[in-house]
Design a protein around this motif. Sequence first.
Motif, PDB file in Angstrom:
ATOM      1  N   GLN A  44       3.994   8.701  -1.972  1.00 55.73           N
ATOM      2  CA  GLN A  44       4.093   7.824  -3.151  1.00 55.73           C
ATOM      3  C   GLN A  44       2.823   7.928  -3.997  1.00 55.73           C
ATOM      4  O   GLN A  44       2.884   8.040  -5.219  1.00 55.73           O
ATOM      5  CB  GLN A  44       4.295   6.364  -2.721  1.00 55.73           C
ATOM      6  CG  GLN A  44       5.690   6.051  -2.199  1.00 55.73           C
ATOM      7  CD  GLN A  44       5.763   4.644  -1.624  1.00 55.73           C
ATOM      8  OE1 GLN A  44       4.909   4.226  -0.847  1.00 55.73           O
ATOM      9  NE2 GLN A  44       6.792   3.897  -1.989  1.00 55.73           N
TER      10      GLN A  44
ATOM     11  N   GLY B 292      15.681   3.775  -0.499  1.00 50.65           N
ATOM     12  CA  GLY B 292      14.729   3.021   0.314  1.00 50.65           C
ATOM     13  C   GLY B 292      13.427   3.755   0.556  1.00 50.65           C
ATOM     14  O   GLY B 292      12.570   3.304   1.311  1.00 50.65           O
TER      15      GLY B 292
ATOM     16  N   LYS C 203      11.004   4.565  -4.351  1.00 53.48           N
ATOM     17  CA  LYS C 203      10.926   5.092  -5.725  1.00 53.48           C
ATOM     18  C   LYS C 203      10.529   3.981  -6.694  1.00 53.48           C
ATOM     19  O   LYS C 203       9.705   4.191  -7.580  1.00 53.48           O
ATOM     20  CB  LYS C 203      12.278   5.707  -6.131  1.00 53.48           C
ATOM     21  CG  LYS C 203      12.650   6.937  -5.321  1.00 53.48           C
ATOM     22  CD  LYS C 203      13.887   7.633  -5.851  1.00 53.48           C
ATOM     23  CE  LYS C 203      15.169   6.865  -5.618  1.00 53.48           C
ATOM     24  NZ  LYS C 203      15.535   6.665  -4.188  1.00 53.48           N
ATOM     25  N   THR C 204      11.130   2.799  -6.494  1.00 54.64           N
ATOM     26  CA  THR C 204      10.812   1.690  -7.390  1.00 54.64           C
ATOM     27  C   THR C 204       9.319   1.386  -7.373  1.00 54.64           C
ATOM     28  O   THR C 204       8.717   1.098  -8.411  1.00 54.64           O
ATOM     29  CB  THR C 204      11.624   0.438  -6.988  1.00 54.64           C
ATOM     30  OG1 THR C 204      12.975   0.835  -6.806  1.00 54.64           O
ATOM     31  CG2 THR C 204      11.550  -0.615  -8.056  1.00 54.64           C
TER      32      THR C 204
ATOM     33  N   VAL D  16       0.866  -1.180   0.000  1.00 51.96           N
ATOM     34  CA  VAL D  16       0.000   0.000   0.000  1.00 51.96           C
ATOM     35  C   VAL D  16       0.899   1.226   0.000  1.00 51.96           C
ATOM     36  O   VAL D  16       1.735   1.402   0.887  1.00 51.96           O
ATOM     37  CB  VAL D  16      -0.887   0.015   1.265  1.00 51.96           C
ATOM     38  CG1 VAL D  16      -1.788   1.234   1.253  1.00 51.96           C
ATOM     39  CG2 VAL D  16      -1.686  -1.272   1.345  1.00 51.96           C
TER      40      VAL D  16
HETATM   41  P1  ADP Z   1      14.137   3.049  -3.556  1.00 53.15           P
HETATM   42  O1  ADP Z   1      13.935   2.625  -4.984  1.00 53.15           O
HETATM   43  O2  ADP Z   1      13.679   4.446  -3.293  1.00 53.15           O
HETATM   44  O3  ADP Z   1      15.522   2.813  -3.020  1.00 53.15           O
HETATM   45  P2  ADP Z   1      12.394   0.814  -3.028  1.00 53.15           P
HETATM   46  O4  ADP Z   1      11.260   1.105  -3.931  1.00 53.15           O
HETATM   47  O5  ADP Z   1      13.362  -0.260  -3.409  1.00 53.15           O
HETATM   48  O6  ADP Z   1      13.188   2.151  -2.667  1.00 53.15           O
HETATM   49  O7  ADP Z   1      11.778   0.470  -1.614  1.00 53.15           O
HETATM   50  C1  ADP Z   1      12.583   0.052  -0.515  1.00 53.15           C
HETATM   51  C2  ADP Z   1      11.875  -1.070   0.239  1.00 53.15           C
HETATM   52  O8  ADP Z   1      10.650  -0.575   0.802  1.00 53.15           O
HETATM   53  C3  ADP Z   1      11.487  -2.212  -0.687  1.00 53.15           C
HETATM   54  O9  ADP Z   1      11.681  -3.422   0.017  1.00 53.15           O
HETATM   55  C4  ADP Z   1      10.018  -1.960  -0.962  1.00 53.15           C
HETATM   56  O10 ADP Z   1       9.339  -3.168  -1.238  1.00 53.15           O
HETATM   57  C5  ADP Z   1       9.543  -1.329   0.329  1.00 53.15           C
HETATM   58  N1  ADP Z   1       8.418  -0.402   0.153  1.00 53.15           N
HETATM   59  C6  ADP Z   1       8.307   0.554  -0.796  1.00 53.15           C
HETATM   60  N2  ADP Z   1       7.156   1.242  -0.631  1.00 53.15           N
HETATM   61  C7  ADP Z   1       6.527   0.701   0.440  1.00 53.15           C
HETATM   62  C8  ADP Z   1       5.294   0.967   1.128  1.00 53.15           C
HETATM   63  N3  ADP Z   1       4.482   1.933   0.736  1.00 53.15           N
HETATM   64  N4  ADP Z   1       4.992   0.191   2.193  1.00 53.15           N
HETATM   65  C9  ADP Z   1       5.828  -0.783   2.597  1.00 53.15           C
HETATM   66  N5  ADP Z   1       6.982  -1.086   2.011  1.00 53.15           N
HETATM   67  C10 ADP Z   1       7.354  -0.359   0.940  1.00 53.15           C
END
Ligand code: ADP
Length: 683
Positions: free
Chosen positions: A144, A167, A170-171, A139
């Motif tokens: 985001q 973390g 962004k992904t 979620v």
């Molecule tokens: P970034 O690309 O900014 O470094 P990621 O998208 O890889 O960050 O996210 C970091 C971690 O947090 C991943 O394990 C992802 O699955 C988790 N995550 C991302 N958004 C959420 C959210 N809204 N709730 C819980 N976990 C999340």
Amino acid sequence: MQVSWVRVVLDIPRQDAFDYRCEHPVQIGQRVIVPFGSRQLIGVVIELLPAPALDPDQIRDVEQVLDDLPAFSASWLALAQFASRYYQRSLGEVILPVLPNGLRKPTAYLGKRSAGGPVARADRKKRSAPATVVPSPIVLNAQQQQAVQQICESDGYAAYLLHGVTGSGKTEVYLHAALTFLQRGQQILMLVPEINLTPQLETAVRARFADLVAPEEIAVFHSGLADGERLKAWADAQRGKLKVLLGTRMAIFAPLDNPGLIIVDEEHDASYKQQEGLRYSARDLAVWRAHQAGIPLILGSATPSLETWHHALSGRYTRLSLEQRAKTRFLPDIRLVDTRKAKLNQGFEPGVLEAIRTRLERGEQSMVFLNRRGYAPVMHCAACGWVSQCPRCSVHTVLHRTPGSGYQLQCHHCGFQSRVPSICPDCGNQDLQPLGRGTQRVEEFLQDIFPAARIQRIDADSTRLKGSALRLFDEVHTGNIDILVGTQMVAKGHDFKRLGLVAVLNADSMLFSADFRAPERLFAQLLQVAGRAGRHAEGGEVLIQTGYPDHTVYQTLLNNDFPAFADDLLAERQDTGLPPFTFQALITAEAKSVQRALAFLQEIREQAATVLADEGEPDAVCLYDPVPLRILRVAHVERAQLLIESASRPALQRFLQQWLPQVQAIGQKQRMRYFIEVDPLEI
Ligand code: ADP
Ligand code: ZN
Ligand code: ZN
């Protein structure tokens, strides 16, 4: 018989197009085999001519029109044309090199009259996409959600800077936004800086879109692929069979005709810049492509390039911020370890070794980051001062441990290898010593003091064999490794689950580089490597050893205040007239002696003054004094460069357009090897 006249581009330096007669049906964007001198080449038709521009008797015939793939579309050709104009290369020098080998080598086609070449013909089977979508297990948080919504509601072209600490999720934003555009029936192009990041992302993409996109509609594209794999991905793209293309910088040229969203992850990363041949920036071409297609573009980063940051401040790009880590609410605790008074043990401050020991006892992973591969950066003789030097380059040779148990000296610039001398070549001293340390030596030392620890080194040496990087990263991900020793290869993007501690050994070496982008780069690298720690649990810790703890780069890192840092740097760049406030181009000349290279640059510089005066804008462009490169000689070739700068991008482009034909003439006369680079990253 239908005869037409066609204009064809070939991979020939600095020459535009060539005209041929064609007795087969042909259209713009098709590949053809043509005679050129005594050779046969593959080219691309860019124009159908109503009449030949030359005496028809002098015009040769197209030998074969290749129809194994659809013709390149007008929009794809427009991208190539833009790159050709902007980077000052002939169109053929853009188009042909970006094609997979099989598509530009005539040998695969010759002797086969009807065009059956290296690519299997398209199968006509159509697959109807199921309508269900796998619900995302995550979620999104409010920031985001807001980002995804804004991106998906874009009206035509829009560039977004997605700025969020590592973390921060962004992904997740990329994936959620991508889903919307896939549902609209459009394609997604996603660029990542590192080949090693594609498997992780590919898995996520395949799982997330499983019900909307068939497995064969997702492809990856990067230089690590075998020729056949690369060819297949390209052919699938050109046949319109792909919905998602994931790749490194070269994927920006993929022939996708219905893109809905372009994503550039870690947009600041220097690997988006191609450093040979057509020296393009995939990030900048992504902006152009999104603009041309009238679609949104996401540039994601925790430490945006100053160019992008500047556009976000001026409103040209829209900034979307993710201010918190998505999973743990805490960023890792970053501490500077002052090495000035410490007694170092093989480069480690004692407290850092203790911290690693603690993590080992708790069953957590540690990572030691050191941007230097090999065993030691140089061998030296303490008696007379001799150091190991490459005979072909003006650099030291690096000591490497070889797979047996021997050692070897290697040049990182030209590949020269030699055995380690048993006595000093200058004074005969029998006690030559390695000076300093690289990843191999650090690995050896850590194994000595932590004999039970499972240690893995990841750098360009340990991952040379195809597939080995993937395997090594898998080991780390599955938790079979206690200590990871690595270079920048381990800093980017990876989401290590059990990694509690990051120790950075030689950050200072980047602090005083002559390159004006060094602080920006160091900051980005440190923040990125720091971002590997504690992504899944609290208590993440980052220890940075430095002899300059008061330096602004380190202080900003402690405050985690990228905006303040960027604003300071931008003010400085504005005062000193550097990018992004000015625009640059660089001409590098290569010769047996640097004097010849300098003389050539001096002559073209004088020519430039005439061009500028003729154009009536003598001050629009500034040409600096030619200078030798910092590493003067590589593989017996000496290099010098000429920096060209202007406050106006169009003025710089206009000038280059006028001036380069004269540079070419002088180059030919002097038989000088040179190349031009627009928007150079390293000067
Ligand atoms: P970034 O690309 O900014 O470094 P990621 O998208 O890889 O960050 O996210 C970091 C971690 O947090 C991943 O394990 C992802 O699955 C988790 N995550 C991302 N958004 C959420 C959210 N809204 N709730 C819980 N976990 C999340
Ligand atoms: Zn000596
Ligand atoms: Zn060398």
